[in-house]
Every structure is written in C-alpha cells, then in structure tokens.
Design a protein around this motif. Structure first.
Motif, PDB file in Angstrom:
ATOM      1  N   ASN A  59       0.827  -1.206   0.000  1.00 30.96           N
ATOM      2  CA  ASN A  59       0.000   0.000   0.000  1.00 30.96           C
ATOM      3  C   ASN A  59       0.865   1.262   0.000  1.00 30.96           C
ATOM      4  OD1 ASN A  59      -2.361  -1.524   0.062  1.00 30.96           O
ATOM      5  ND2 ASN A  59      -2.459  -1.531   2.291  1.00 30.96           N
ATOM      6  N   TRP A  60       1.929   1.236   0.802  1.00 32.05           N
ATOM      7  CA  TRP A  60       2.843   2.381   0.862  1.00 32.05           C
ATOM      8  C   TRP A  60       3.508   2.591  -0.495  1.00 32.05           C
ATOM      9  CZ3 TRP A  60       8.213   3.128   0.500  1.00 32.05           C
ATOM     10  CH2 TRP A  60       8.694   4.342   0.995  1.00 32.05           C
ATOM     11  N   MET A  62       2.371   1.904  -3.482  1.00 33.24           N
ATOM     12  CA  MET A  62       1.435   2.517  -4.433  1.00 33.24           C
ATOM     13  C   MET A  62       1.348   4.022  -4.219  1.00 33.24           C
ATOM     14  SD  MET A  62      -1.678  -0.269  -4.514  1.00 33.24           S
ATOM     15  CE  MET A  62      -2.706   0.840  -5.481  1.00 33.24           C
ATOM     16  N   ALA A  63       1.293   4.435  -2.943  1.00 32.76           N
ATOM     17  CA  ALA A  63       1.218   5.866  -2.634  1.00 32.76           C
ATOM     18  C   ALA A  63       2.489   6.586  -3.076  1.00 32.76           C
ATOM     19  CB  ALA A  63       0.977   6.056  -1.142  1.00 32.76           C
ATOM     20  N   MET A  64       3.656   5.962  -2.852  1.00 32.94           N
ATOM     21  CA  MET A  64       4.923   6.587  -3.207  1.00 32.94           C
ATOM     22  C   MET A  64       5.101   6.677  -4.722  1.00 32.94           C
ATOM     23  SD  MET A  64       6.413   7.659  -0.570  1.00 32.94           S
ATOM     24  CE  MET A  64       4.744   7.967   0.059  1.00 32.94           C
ATOM     25  N   GLY A  66       2.792   7.119  -6.842  1.00 33.25           N
ATOM     26  CA  GLY A  66       1.975   8.259  -7.256  1.00 33.25           C
ATOM     27  C   GLY A  66       2.660   9.575  -6.962  1.00 33.25           C
ATOM     28  N   LYS A  67       3.274   9.685  -5.775  1.00 26.71           N
ATOM     29  CA  LYS A  67       3.980  10.910  -5.408  1.00 26.71           C
ATOM     30  C   LYS A  67       5.186  11.158  -6.311  1.00 26.71           C
ATOM     31  CE  LYS A  67       3.004  11.835  -0.539  1.00 26.71           C
ATOM     32  NZ  LYS A  67       3.641  12.103   0.772  1.00 26.71           N
ATOM     33  N   ARG A  80      12.575   9.459  -3.811  1.00 25.06           N
ATOM     34  CA  ARG A  80      11.387   8.602  -3.769  1.00 25.06           C
ATOM     35  C   ARG A  80      11.584   7.340  -4.601  1.00 25.06           C
ATOM     36  NH1 ARG A  80       7.186  13.628  -3.717  1.00 25.06           N
ATOM     37  NH2 ARG A  80       6.886  13.654  -1.460  1.00 25.06           N
ATOM     38  N   ASP A 352       7.318  11.113   3.997  1.00 25.97           N
ATOM     39  CA  ASP A 352       6.949   9.878   3.302  1.00 25.97           C
ATOM     40  C   ASP A 352       6.979   8.672   4.236  1.00 25.97           C
ATOM     41  OD1 ASP A 352       6.639  11.371   1.051  1.00 25.97           O
ATOM     42  OD2 ASP A 352       8.430  10.633   0.013  1.00 25.97           O
ATOM     43  N   GLN A 355       4.116   7.717   6.867  1.00 28.64           N
ATOM     44  CA  GLN A 355       2.900   7.005   6.480  1.00 28.64           C
ATOM     45  C   GLN A 355       2.952   5.519   6.837  1.00 28.64           C
ATOM     46  OE1 GLN A 355       1.517   7.974   2.464  1.00 28.64           O
ATOM     47  NE2 GLN A 355       2.721   9.846   2.507  1.00 28.64           N
TER      48      GLN A 355
END
Length: 491
Positions: A59-60, A62-64, A66-67, A80, A352, A355
C-alpha cells in the motif's frame, strides 16, 4: 557452551537443580503462552507473520509511486525512486519468507510444540537464573529455527525467533544527500542501532520498517539484506531485518571513533546527527513539547562528548537508576524540530516514511514542528546574570522565578543572587526546585522594578493580542501596583 564455527550453542553439563528448572519452565511457559496468543498467525495454513508487512509495504509503495510521478524536483523524485526500490526488495524477501514459513518453518514449530508438551526437547540455558539484574535465557533449536527466550530486567520476557537459511538479496541505492548531511545521518543510525560486524562492515538489525528504508538510503551503494527472524511480543509480531553496508567496509573502525567524530561536527551537522539518534533511541512528546534522548549507563561514557554538545544547545539531563534522559523542552524543542525539517530532502523522507504504521515518532516530529510557540523571552528578566520568569500573582503582586531539576543547581543560583544583594529564597515544587524573588524584595530595587515593568508591558501586549481579557487585566493591576510608566490597560 559455544562451539567454534557454529552459531548455535551446544550442551555443557546437565542441570537438575529444581530451583533452576523452575526458572527455566517459567520462560518456556511464557513462550508457549505467546504461541497460543498468536496461533492464528503462526500456526495457520494460510496466514503467516509476514502478511501484514507485505500488505502495508504494498500500500505504501502505491502511494509513493503516485507521489514520485507528481514531483517536479528531480532530487526529490530520485529520493522517492530509491525508497520505492527498497520497498520492492523488502516485499520480495517477505514473500519468499512467507512461502518458506508455510512450507518449512511452521511445520517445525508445530513439531517443537508437541515435543515440549511431551518433555522430549533439550533446552539449553545460560546466564544467571537467580540474579534479576543479570541476563538469563533459554535456547530451543529445530533444523531451521533457533528460539531464544530471555528474561529482561524485572519480570519482562523477550522472545526472538531466528530463521535459518532465509534468503538474502542486495539493494543498491544512489548517493542522495550531501556530505554535510549524509555522514551525520549515518552516524545517528549507527550509534543507536548499528554495529560493526567481524568483517568490518557496518550493519544493523531492526524490526522497524521505516528504519530499513532509512538505513538503505543513507548508506549509498550496495547493501546486503535479509529477514533474520521475528520478535514474539505480547501484542504483536515484529519482523526482524538485517542490513549490511557492503560498500562501506572499514569506513568505521568502532563506535568510540564515530562518537568522537560526532562530538567535533559543525553545529548544523550535529543537529542532523541528533535527528536519527533520537528517532532511534529517543521519544517526542507533542503535548508537552519535549524531545528526549535515552542513554543507558553502558554507553554513557562513550557519548560523553556528544552529551556535552547536547547540553550546550539546551538539553538537560534527568538521572534514573539504570538510564539517563536528556531532554529539551518547550520552544527550544519546537525550534529543533523545525531545523531538522528545514532540509528539503530530509523533510520529504520524514513525511513519506511517516505514512508507515511503525513511524509514530515521525508523525510526532511533524506535529511538533507545526506547533505554535510564543516568542522567547517575553516574560523573562535578567537578574545578576540569571534569567528569571515574571510570575503574575492573583493578589496583584509579582514574583520572579527560576526552576531547576537538581538541588545543587538551584543552590548555585540562590547563592549568586544573594551575593549581589537580592534576598532570594529556595523552595521545592514537585520534583523540581524553585528559586524566587518575592514581590516585597522586587520593590526594594528600583532597577529591578524597571525591568519587571518592561516585561509586564510585553506580556500585556501579548495577552491583549490573544484576546486573554482576564490575564490582561491581572497584568495591568500589577503594573499599577508597581507604578509602572503610564499605559492604557486595554483588555
């Protein structure tokens, strides 16, 4: 006893003392109790101890990703990207460990449990069973599992499960930070949770997900990494990772040399070092506006030069029986948090990693840095070289106060004030000691009245600006009683 070339202990002489056996069985029973507590994870046909780590990192990730696409700054994007690659390696290892758990480790653990119930297991012990201040542990072995059940100070028990033949991999990260930040960050991790192995490589064992990523992006180049086991805690199971900075062999001979180097850092480098030192061995309290580093007696001498530097920037020591706390409070703590986050790359890394579920300290750091603080010094006056707080009393009087944790420090201030003709007093207040100059004593010294009036003027302006009507009138009353220069007491 230890055997050369073998990581596992072998039996020495047999122990039959019933009192020792009782101590051993107390540890074994706690091990069995925790196994039962975590049965749904440890002994399931489908669930494993690695599932939560895999899900959270996925999950982390996927968020990273995107960032990383949204970032316009190439250095931030590179950071990142590096963290994303580390997370992918961690997921890869966790999935491999999951497969082997279902195929091998779980079966051996089930067999061990049955043999323990039938008293068919050889239990190896070492340490001091009757000295609560010394370590005492039991060791249980299967072909691919090594279990260590350790009595810790008091009545606590730590349980570590090592996994034999777990796969390892390599992760390569670019150099992301400048030298003025990179070495302090490395030393902050190394002096708290790191070590030097027998082959002179810096390494770290950790059960913190954020710390795995932080280590790999602050030790650029090639790192070996693998899952070495897990900790069976009262409420959860933590995966334990081992990281080895392969490209940094012989860079650090020992911790004593590293500590000496840290004590000679520039001011900015030293503050950067403190960030990871406190994230590793400290805590952050947003409500009390406190940043604290915990240093055990065993390494207190090693940190002597570092401690002196910490005291110079406002940290105070708090003695305990076994450990010492070094704490910085209030506005100084907030300012320190803000300085840490003033470096763009460090702030992005903190934001980052915050999270991740185990990065509570990161979230507290971000909250502390955003805390509103009052301007420093608005209620302080200087008396014989001592900065004292102006305390407004409900009866229309005023008192000058300074608080200290240690009695000897308070007495030194008291003596200094009395030697300059101020009749100060000393009294205990909870766990602290307060040196104070009373209202009647203030009135005897016109130069002191003038200083107090100036501080009260600043305090009054602040109270009015904040809309604190009651406090503004209380301050105005004191100013009137002291015959301070005329000022319209707006409230």
């Amino acid at each position: 006893m230890k055997v050369e070339g073998d990581k596992r202990l072998q039996c020495g002489e047999e122990v039959s003392d019933p009192k020792v056996v009782e101590k051993v069985m107390k540890l074994i029973n706690e091990f069995m109790r925790r196994l039962e507590e975590h049965r749904d994870v440890l002994l399931s046909d489908s669930t494993t101890p690695f599932d939560q780590t895999i899900n959270e990192l996925s999950n982390w990730l996927m968020a990273m990703e995107g960032k990383a696409k949204e970032s316009n700054d190439p250095t931030i994007a590179e950071l990142r990207k590096a963290m994303i690659e580390v997370a992918k390696k961690m997921i890869e290892l966790a999935r491999q460990a999951r497969e082997k758990w279902l195929r091998t480790y779980r079966r051996e653990l089930e067999e061990l449990i049955e043999k323990l119930r039938r008293n068919e297991v050889t239990i190896i012990i070492r340490g001091e069973p009757f000295n609560e201040d010394k370590s005492f542990m039991t060791h249980l072995y299967t072909e691919h599992i090594a279990i260590e059940v350790t009595r810790v100070r008091g009545s606590g028990v730590a349980i570590n499960v090592s996994l034999v033949s777990s796969r390892s991999t390599s992760a390569v990260t670019p150099k992301l930070f400048g030298d003025n930040a990179l070495k302090p960050l490395q030393h902050g991790l190394f002096l708290t949770d790191g070590s030097i192995n027998k082959k002179c490589y810096p390494e770290m064992s950790t059960n913190q997900t954020w710390q795995v990523i932080a280590w790999l992006v602050t030790w650029p180049g090639r790192n070996a990494m693998h899952i070495e086991g897990m900790n069976l805690n009262e409420t959860n199971i933590n995966i334990k990772w081992r990281l080895t900075a392969v490209d940094h062999r012989n860079k650090a001979k020992n911790k004593a040399r590293v500590a000496e180097e840290v004590s000679k850092f520039s001011d900015d480098e030293f503050l950067t070092f403190l960030l990871f030192a406190i994230l590793g061995d400290g805590n952050i309290n947003v409500e009390k506006k406190t940043i604290r580093l915990v240093i055990g007696d065993s390494k207190h001498e090693l940190w002597r030069g570092i401690i002196d530097r910490m005291k110079a920037i406002g940290f105070r020591d708090i003695d305990r029986e076994v450990i010492k706390y070094y704490s910085i409070n209030s506005s100084k703590a907030v300012e320190l948090a803000r300085k840490w986050l003033s470096n763009t790359l460090i702030r992005v890394m903190i934001e980052d990693l915050s999270q991740l579920s185990d990065a509570e300290k990161f979230r507290r750091l971000l909250a502390l840095a955003s805390t509103k603080i009052k301007p420093i010094g608005r209620s302080l006056v200087e008396v014989a070289g001592v900065w004292m707080n102006v305390h407004v009393k409900n009866n229309g009087g005023v008192e000058l106060r300074i608080k200290r944790k240690r009695l000897e420090d308070a007495r030194a201030i008291l003596e200094r004030l009395r030697n300059t003709d101020y009749n100060a007093e000393l009294s205990p207040q909870g766990n602290d000691f307060v040196v104070y100059i009373s209202y009647s004593e203030v009135m005897k010294h016109q130069e002191l009245v003038a200083k107090v009036c100036e501080a009260l003027r600043r305090m009054h302006e602040e109270a009015v600006g904040e809309g604190s009507t009651e406090r503004a009138w209380a301050i105005a009353k004191v100013m009137s009683n002291l015959n301070c220069p005329t000022q319209s007491p707006r409230a």
